[in-house]
Design a protein around this motif. Sequence first.
Motif, PDB file in Angstrom:
ATOM      1  N   TYR B 308       0.818  -1.209   0.000  1.00  0.00           N
ATOM      2  CA  TYR B 308       0.000   0.000   0.000  1.00  0.00           C
ATOM      3  C   TYR B 308       0.859   1.269   0.000  1.00  0.00           C
ATOM      4  CZ  TYR B 308      -4.343  -2.565   0.851  1.00  0.00           C
ATOM      5  OH  TYR B 308      -5.434  -3.390   0.730  1.00  0.00           O
ATOM      6  N   GLY B 309       2.173   1.093   0.021  1.00  0.00           N
ATOM      7  CA  GLY B 309       3.054   2.257   0.044  1.00  0.00           C
ATOM      8  C   GLY B 309       3.040   2.925   1.403  1.00  0.00           C
ATOM      9  N   PRO B 310       3.428   4.211   1.451  1.00  0.00           N
ATOM     10  CA  PRO B 310       3.529   4.912   2.743  1.00  0.00           C
ATOM     11  C   PRO B 310       2.213   4.926   3.518  1.00  0.00           C
ATOM     12  CG  PRO B 310       4.515   6.208   0.978  1.00  0.00           C
ATOM     13  CD  PRO B 310       3.833   5.046   0.320  1.00  0.00           C
ATOM     14  N   SER B 311       1.097   4.870   2.790  1.00  0.00           N
ATOM     15  CA  SER B 311      -0.206   4.907   3.475  1.00  0.00           C
ATOM     16  C   SER B 311      -0.502   3.621   4.232  1.00  0.00           C
ATOM     17  CB  SER B 311      -1.323   5.139   2.465  1.00  0.00           C
ATOM     18  OG  SER B 311      -1.118   6.347   1.787  1.00  0.00           O
ATOM     19  N   GLY B 312       0.218   2.560   3.911  1.00  0.00           N
ATOM     20  CA  GLY B 312      -0.044   1.255   4.514  1.00  0.00           C
ATOM     21  C   GLY B 312      -0.041   1.275   6.034  1.00  0.00           C
ATOM     22  N   SER B 313       0.810   2.131   6.591  1.00  0.00           N
ATOM     23  CA  SER B 313       0.892   2.214   8.056  1.00  0.00           C
ATOM     24  C   SER B 313      -0.449   2.606   8.660  1.00  0.00           C
ATOM     25  CB  SER B 313       1.918   3.258   8.469  1.00  0.00           C
ATOM     26  OG  SER B 313       3.177   2.886   7.998  1.00  0.00           O
ATOM     27  N   PHE B 314      -1.210   3.410   7.912  1.00  0.00           N
ATOM     28  CA  PHE B 314      -2.466   3.924   8.456  1.00  0.00           C
ATOM     29  C   PHE B 314      -3.598   2.914   8.402  1.00  0.00           C
ATOM     30  CE2 PHE B 314      -0.110   7.699   7.001  1.00  0.00           C
ATOM     31  CZ  PHE B 314       0.199   8.170   8.261  1.00  0.00           C
ATOM     32  N   LEU B 315      -3.331   1.773   7.770  1.00  0.00           N
ATOM     33  CA  LEU B 315      -4.305   0.685   7.851  1.00  0.00           C
ATOM     34  C   LEU B 315      -4.430   0.219   9.302  1.00  0.00           C
ATOM     35  CD1 LEU B 315      -3.073  -1.514   4.875  1.00  0.00           C
ATOM     36  CD2 LEU B 315      -5.346  -0.492   5.003  1.00  0.00           C
ATOM     37  N   ASN B 316      -3.303   0.345  10.031  1.00  0.00           N
ATOM     38  CA  ASN B 316      -3.203  -0.249  11.367  1.00  0.00           C
ATOM     39  C   ASN B 316      -3.712  -1.689  11.301  1.00  0.00           C
ATOM     40  OD1 ASN B 316      -2.254   0.063  13.978  1.00  0.00           O
ATOM     41  ND2 ASN B 316      -4.303   0.395  14.792  1.00  0.00           N
ATOM     42  N   PHE B 317      -3.282  -2.355  10.262  1.00  0.00           N
ATOM     43  CA  PHE B 317      -3.767  -3.712   9.992  1.00  0.00           C
ATOM     44  C   PHE B 317      -3.355  -4.665  11.112  1.00  0.00           C
ATOM     45  CE2 PHE B 317      -2.883  -7.927   8.044  1.00  0.00           C
ATOM     46  CZ  PHE B 317      -4.190  -8.269   7.757  1.00  0.00           C
ATOM     47  N   CYS B 318      -4.296  -5.499  11.520  1.00  0.00           N
ATOM     48  CA  CYS B 318      -4.025  -6.472  12.583  1.00  0.00           C
ATOM     49  C   CYS B 318      -4.355  -7.871  12.042  1.00  0.00           C
ATOM     50  CB  CYS B 318      -4.884  -6.160  13.805  1.00  0.00           C
ATOM     51  SG  CYS B 318      -4.855  -7.465  15.033  1.00  0.00           S
ATOM     52  N   PRO B 319      -3.346  -8.731  11.885  1.00  0.00           N
ATOM     53  CA  PRO B 319      -3.617 -10.077  11.380  1.00  0.00           C
ATOM     54  C   PRO B 319      -4.595 -10.842  12.273  1.00  0.00           C
ATOM     55  CG  PRO B 319      -1.263  -9.623  11.323  1.00  0.00           C
ATOM     56  CD  PRO B 319      -1.897  -8.494  12.070  1.00  0.00           C
ATOM     57  N   GLY B 320      -4.525 -10.578  13.581  1.00  0.00           N
ATOM     58  CA  GLY B 320      -5.437 -11.255  14.505  1.00  0.00           C
ATOM     59  C   GLY B 320      -6.876 -10.831  14.254  1.00  0.00           C
ATOM     60  N   SER B 321      -7.044  -9.530  14.093  1.00  0.00           N
ATOM     61  CA  SER B 321      -8.382  -9.021  13.823  1.00  0.00           C
ATOM     62  C   SER B 321      -8.867  -9.550  12.471  1.00  0.00           C
ATOM     63  CB  SER B 321      -8.342  -7.484  13.828  1.00  0.00           C
ATOM     64  OG  SER B 321      -9.627  -6.964  13.895  1.00  0.00           O
ATOM     65  N   ALA B 322      -7.959  -9.616  11.506  1.00  0.00           N
ATOM     66  CA  ALA B 322      -8.322 -10.145  10.184  1.00  0.00           C
ATOM     67  C   ALA B 322      -8.778 -11.599  10.299  1.00  0.00           C
ATOM     68  CB  ALA B 322      -7.137 -10.032   9.237  1.00  0.00           C
ATOM     69  N   MET B 340      -7.439   3.859   6.961  1.00  0.00           N
ATOM     70  CA  MET B 340      -6.379   4.441   6.134  1.00  0.00           C
ATOM     71  C   MET B 340      -6.910   5.639   5.347  1.00  0.00           C
ATOM     72  SD  MET B 340      -4.176   2.656   3.103  1.00  0.00           S
ATOM     73  CE  MET B 340      -5.591   2.575   2.007  1.00  0.00           C
ATOM     74  N   GLU B 341      -8.061   5.454   4.742  1.00  0.00           N
ATOM     75  CA  GLU B 341      -8.607   6.533   3.904  1.00  0.00           C
ATOM     76  C   GLU B 341      -8.944   7.766   4.738  1.00  0.00           C
ATOM     77  OE1 GLU B 341     -10.623   3.571   0.560  1.00  0.00           O
ATOM     78  OE2 GLU B 341     -11.929   4.612   2.007  1.00  0.00           O
ATOM     79  N   GLU B 342      -9.550   7.528   5.889  1.00  0.00           N
ATOM     80  CA  GLU B 342      -9.952   8.661   6.716  1.00  0.00           C
ATOM     81  C   GLU B 342      -8.747   9.346   7.358  1.00  0.00           C
ATOM     82  OE1 GLU B 342     -12.765  10.072   6.643  1.00  0.00           O
ATOM     83  OE2 GLU B 342     -13.687   8.524   5.411  1.00  0.00           O
ATOM     84  N   THR B 343      -7.737   8.559   7.701  1.00  0.00           N
ATOM     85  CA  THR B 343      -6.519   9.171   8.247  1.00  0.00           C
ATOM     86  C   THR B 343      -5.887  10.057   7.180  1.00  0.00           C
ATOM     87  OG1 THR B 343      -6.139   7.178   9.534  1.00  0.00           O
ATOM     88  CG2 THR B 343      -4.322   8.718   9.410  1.00  0.00           C
ATOM     89  N   GLU B 344      -5.784   9.511   5.982  1.00  0.00           N
ATOM     90  CA  GLU B 344      -5.220  10.272   4.854  1.00  0.00           C
ATOM     91  C   GLU B 344      -5.954  11.603   4.701  1.00  0.00           C
ATOM     92  OE1 GLU B 344      -2.948   9.893   2.396  1.00  0.00           O
ATOM     93  OE2 GLU B 344      -2.051   8.125   3.285  1.00  0.00           O
ATOM     94  N   LYS B 345      -7.272  11.483   4.700  1.00  0.00           N
ATOM     95  CA  LYS B 345      -8.097  12.662   4.464  1.00  0.00           C
ATOM     96  C   LYS B 345      -7.902  13.698   5.575  1.00  0.00           C
ATOM     97  CE  LYS B 345     -12.112  10.883   3.014  1.00  0.00           C
ATOM     98  NZ  LYS B 345     -13.538  10.584   3.217  1.00  0.00           N
ATOM     99  N   ALA B 346      -7.993  13.216   6.797  1.00  0.00           N
ATOM    100  CA  ALA B 346      -8.011  14.138   7.930  1.00  0.00           C
ATOM    101  C   ALA B 346      -6.645  14.772   8.184  1.00  0.00           C
ATOM    102  CB  ALA B 346      -8.505  13.419   9.175  1.00  0.00           C
ATOM    103  N   PHE B 347      -5.631  13.984   8.025  1.00  0.00           N
ATOM    104  CA  PHE B 347      -4.317  14.498   8.405  1.00  0.00           C
ATOM    105  C   PHE B 347      -3.602  15.203   7.240  1.00  0.00           C
ATOM    106  CE2 PHE B 347      -5.191  12.023  12.041  1.00  0.00           C
ATOM    107  CZ  PHE B 347      -4.383  12.508  13.054  1.00  0.00           C
ATOM    108  N   GLY B 348      -3.931  14.767   6.042  1.00  0.00           N
ATOM    109  CA  GLY B 348      -3.319  15.399   4.882  1.00  0.00           C
ATOM    110  C   GLY B 348      -1.824  15.551   5.045  1.00  0.00           C
ATOM    111  N   GLU B 349      -1.325  16.669   4.658  1.00  0.00           N
ATOM    112  CA  GLU B 349       0.111  16.911   4.719  1.00  0.00           C
ATOM    113  C   GLU B 349       0.600  17.047   6.162  1.00  0.00           C
ATOM    114  OE1 GLU B 349       2.481  16.745   2.313  1.00  0.00           O
ATOM    115  OE2 GLU B 349       0.744  15.895   1.288  1.00  0.00           O
ATOM    116  N   GLU B 350      -0.270  17.596   7.022  1.00  0.00           N
ATOM    117  CA  GLU B 350       0.135  17.780   8.421  1.00  0.00           C
ATOM    118  C   GLU B 350       0.485  16.444   9.045  1.00  0.00           C
ATOM    119  OE1 GLU B 350       0.748  20.391   9.962  1.00  0.00           O
ATOM    120  OE2 GLU B 350      -0.063  21.836   8.534  1.00  0.00           O
ATOM    121  N   ARG B 351      -0.334  15.441   8.696  1.00  0.00           N
ATOM    122  CA  ARG B 351      -0.133  14.102   9.252  1.00  0.00           C
ATOM    123  C   ARG B 351       1.274  13.596   8.967  1.00  0.00           C
ATOM    124  NH1 ARG B 351       0.655  10.435   5.311  1.00  0.00           N
ATOM    125  NH2 ARG B 351      -1.338  10.831   4.356  1.00  0.00           N
TER     126      ARG B 351
END
Lengths: 95, 360
Positions: B308-322, B340-351
């Motif tokens: 997912y590239g740099p945005s992948g971190s914002f998935l906060n993906f959890c294999p256990g939850s999956a 991920m999408e909402e983090t991207e949106k909300a934080f934008g460049e500041e994030r």
Amino acid sequence: MTPLDGRSVLKPASDVRFRIVDREAVVVRQRDSEVLVMSDVAARLLALADGVRPVDAWLDVLVEEYEVDRGTLERDVLQFAAELAEQGILEVADR
Amino acid sequence: MSFTEVLRKTWRDNLLFSVLVELTYRCNLDCFFCYNDLALRGEPMSTEEYFRLFEELRDLEVLNLTLSGGEPLAHPDFLKLGARARELGFVVRIKSNGHALRGEMARRLRDEVDPFLIEVSLHGSTAATHDRQTRVPGSFERLLSNLREVLDLGMRVKINSTLTCWNEDEAEGMLDLADSFGLQIQIDPEVTPRDDGDREPLSVAPSREGVHRLFALQARRAVEAGANLLIAHGADDGTLPAPVEKHCGAGSAGIAVDPYGNVYPCVQWRRPVGNLHHQSIGEIWTGSTDLREVREITAGAKRIVDGYGPSGSFLNFCPGSAATRTGDPLEIYPEAVLRMEETEKAFGEERKKILLPILP
């Protein structure tokens, strides 16, 4: 603090927690919420500082592990232990 | 070696470093979305077995020991177990709902267990919302009163919260409340199914708008700087992900133990890898083929998230939850994508400026 000598008995300070990872010491100072990673020598001293054995007894162990004469070892160990005590990681145990 | 390098080493070399122990599933609250599998049965671990476990964990150089539940304080030998953990030199964390943290219990907890951190749960900024989620009238006021008492005793506290559709309009109020106590708060925007796979808790999952508002709020506070702010991201011991070839430390540097001695890779990954009534933790740690597989899965998860590239971190993906949600620990579930999408949106460049330094 009273200068340390071979009869000094030391223990980790009450807010200190530590474990050895790959020979180095991961030290947590709970009061300050601080994590330190310390050398293998510090790790060894922390493990020996059990609040029972005096520094002289540490030297009996360490002289077998390090290729150094006992006099030099004693000087270095006391100096390092004093530094750890100054940092609040070791403290003198009540006897 | 820096602490980050230590963490990296524990993940890479499978050095057990953090253990979460669910002492009991008993609880004095009745949270609607509690993830515990209350129907799970088995032979409870005895106090002597816990003592042996703790000693073995000490010998394995485990540093972080989290006592959880249920409500850990509801275990009849909680103080005895906590005191032994302290004696054995663990950094002890307590995950509690805070309801019993008062009076003699609070004082004895400080004096006998000396925890590094107590994490308590807040479910809203008003009594109506908090008590609705805990289903115990008065629990909000009691929590606030107990917090004051515990802080007066000099203990370190962190607040955890889960965003739900019931409390999503109170996110700012919860942040303000935490600020008023001078405490850090972590709001997890994800409600998870129960450990047995029951999806009933998902009926109170927050709305997409609610998640967006939370992230926007956090972004604004982050920009203002100095606010108590965390996006749920990281392990139960408070450590951030270490940059290695694994996605997380589940089964590599950490494990969880339920009240019946079942061992899991992580509190969220309920795949049993052994049982302490039959094997020692050392035997499980080095000999479990399930654990070996889990470690391989976490490596696979990293490759997927990296895709997912740099945005992948914002998935906060959890294999256990999956695994709980889909049956496949490597399947990226919709809630992760939403985050991920909402983090991207909300934080934008500041994030990027704010969070990239702490992400792997």
